[in-house]
Design a protein around this motif. Structure first.
Motif, PDB file in Angstrom:
ATOM      1  N   ALA A 158      -7.082   2.065   6.556  1.00 34.69           N
ATOM      2  CA  ALA A 158      -6.115   0.787   5.873  1.00 34.69           C
ATOM      3  C   ALA A 158      -4.846   1.088   5.020  1.00 34.69           C
ATOM      4  O   ALA A 158      -3.474   0.124   4.809  1.00 34.69           O
ATOM      5  N   ILE A 159      -5.018   1.539   4.197  1.00 35.82           N
ATOM      6  CA  ILE A 159      -4.247   1.745   2.758  1.00 35.82           C
ATOM      7  C   ILE A 159      -2.864   2.844   3.589  1.00 35.82           C
ATOM      8  O   ILE A 159      -1.610   2.653   3.482  1.00 35.82           O
ATOM      9  N   ASN A 160      -3.372   3.906   4.526  1.00 40.87           N
ATOM     10  CA  ASN A 160      -1.487   4.532   4.946  1.00 40.87           C
ATOM     11  C   ASN A 160      -1.780   3.963   5.930  1.00 40.87           C
ATOM     12  O   ASN A 160      -0.056   3.788   6.076  1.00 40.87           O
ATOM     13  N   ARG A 161      -1.744   2.998   6.915  1.00 38.42           N
ATOM     14  CA  ARG A 161      -0.980   2.045   7.576  1.00 38.42           C
ATOM     15  C   ARG A 161      -0.352   1.071   6.507  1.00 38.42           C
ATOM     16  O   ARG A 161       0.700   0.580   6.874  1.00 38.42           O
ATOM     17  N   ALA A 162      -0.480   0.624   5.816  1.00 33.64           N
ATOM     18  CA  ALA A 162       0.198  -0.137   4.377  1.00 33.64           C
ATOM     19  C   ALA A 162       1.431   0.318   3.885  1.00 33.64           C
ATOM     20  O   ALA A 162       2.197  -0.714   4.166  1.00 33.64           O
ATOM     21  N   GLY A 164       2.543   2.552   5.852  1.00 29.22           N
ATOM     22  CA  GLY A 164       3.917   2.251   6.877  1.00 29.22           C
ATOM     23  C   GLY A 164       4.569   3.685   6.691  1.00 29.22           C
ATOM     24  O   GLY A 164       4.102   4.552   6.814  1.00 29.22           O
ATOM     25  N   ASP A 165       5.774   4.165   7.822  1.00 28.66           N
ATOM     26  CA  ASP A 165       5.740   5.281   8.058  1.00 28.66           C
ATOM     27  C   ASP A 165       6.892   5.321   6.807  1.00 28.66           C
ATOM     28  O   ASP A 165       7.898   6.885   6.755  1.00 28.66           O
ATOM     29  N   TRP A 206       4.303  -1.172  -2.126  1.00 22.70           N
ATOM     30  CA  TRP A 206       5.748  -0.187  -2.244  1.00 22.70           C
ATOM     31  C   TRP A 206       6.478   0.590  -0.677  1.00 22.70           C
ATOM     32  O   TRP A 206       7.498   1.670  -1.259  1.00 22.70           O
ATOM     33  N   ALA A 207       6.168   0.489   0.068  1.00 18.42           N
ATOM     34  CA  ALA A 207       6.293   0.796   0.986  1.00 18.42           C
ATOM     35  C   ALA A 207       8.338  -0.044   1.331  1.00 18.42           C
ATOM     36  O   ALA A 207       8.704   1.090   1.631  1.00 18.42           O
ATOM     37  N   ARG A 208       8.407  -1.021   1.057  1.00 16.48           N
ATOM     38  CA  ARG A 208       9.696  -2.007   1.300  1.00 16.48           C
ATOM     39  C   ARG A 208      10.330  -1.634   0.200  1.00 16.48           C
ATOM     40  O   ARG A 208      11.440  -1.612   0.408  1.00 16.48           O
ATOM     41  N   THR A 209       9.602  -1.008  -1.054  1.00 18.55           N
ATOM     42  CA  THR A 209      10.654  -0.569  -2.490  1.00 18.55           C
ATOM     43  C   THR A 209      11.633   0.520  -1.591  1.00 18.55           C
ATOM     44  O   THR A 209      11.859   2.268  -0.995  1.00 18.55           O
TER      45      THR A 209
END
Length: 209
Positions: A158-162, A164-165, A206-209
């Protein structure tokens, strides 16, 4: 003398000169390379962002320290184009740093993940392909974050998918760092403390930063 990097505000993207693709397709590898790094402040430049940039550069084989110095509104000066053996030495140090992570447990071999999960290598490979775990490529093989072994498989997925890429080094830094938003704990420790939802929200940010 170390290179200076500038954060650039409010500069139109169409003023940039595109990279020459012919150079990238050249069969002969360059003996050195110069980089011009411009940061447009779409987001606030934070210590976490700078740390992520440094980690990405290290994983790529460059011993570079990125330190914000000033904000400018014009074009930053071009770096010195003179030849040097420093980038070659930097690449060797960057690779050595990655190897040291495989030795101190920061990165774990697939066999340790197999033992922790009680599965075979094919299951680990399939989980990586599905985005349930990520790896860092070092010396011709996959290495996995040691912090991941502190998490239950479902929580890790779940964390890894959150996350993202984003690149593996940024994911690794997320797992290693003690976050203020998690009370100064790492994600694994926060999950153990019952803050799984907080970790997921932070991973998404974090993924959006």
């Amino acid at each position: 003398m170390p290179a200076t990097y500038h954060a650039v505000e409010n500069r139109p993207s169409d003023t940039l000169t595109p990279v020459n693709d012919d150079f990238l397709k050249n069969d002969k590898s360059p003996q050195f390379a110069s980089f011009l790094l411009e940061v447009r402040n779409r987001h606030q430049v934070t210590s976490e962002l700078v740390a992520r940039i440094n980690l990405i550069m290290a994983e790529s084989g460059f011993d570079v320290t990125v330190t914000p110095t000033q904000v400018v509104r014009g074009s930053p000066p071009l770096p010195d184009q003179g030849g040097s053996s420093a980038p070659l030495r930097a690449q060797a140090r960057g690779e050595a740093r990655l190897v040291s992570w495989t030795q101190d447990g920061t990165l774990a071999p697939g066999s340790k993940v197999e033992a922790a999960w009680g599965v075979k290598r094919q299951t680990i490979d399939a989980a990586r392909e599905r985005g349930e775990i990520f790896s860092v490529w070092v010396k011709g093989k996959h290495w996995y974050p040691g912090e991941a072994l502190k998490l239950e498989r479902g929580a890790l997925a779940a964390i890894n998918r959150a996350l993202g890429d984003i690149d593996p080094s940024s994911k690794l830094l997320f797992l290693l760092q003690k976050h203020g938003a998690l009370g100064g704990h790492t994600p694994a420790d926060a999950v153990a403390d019952g803050k799984f939802d907080d970790v997921l929200r932070l991973a998404t940010d974090w993924a959006r930063t």
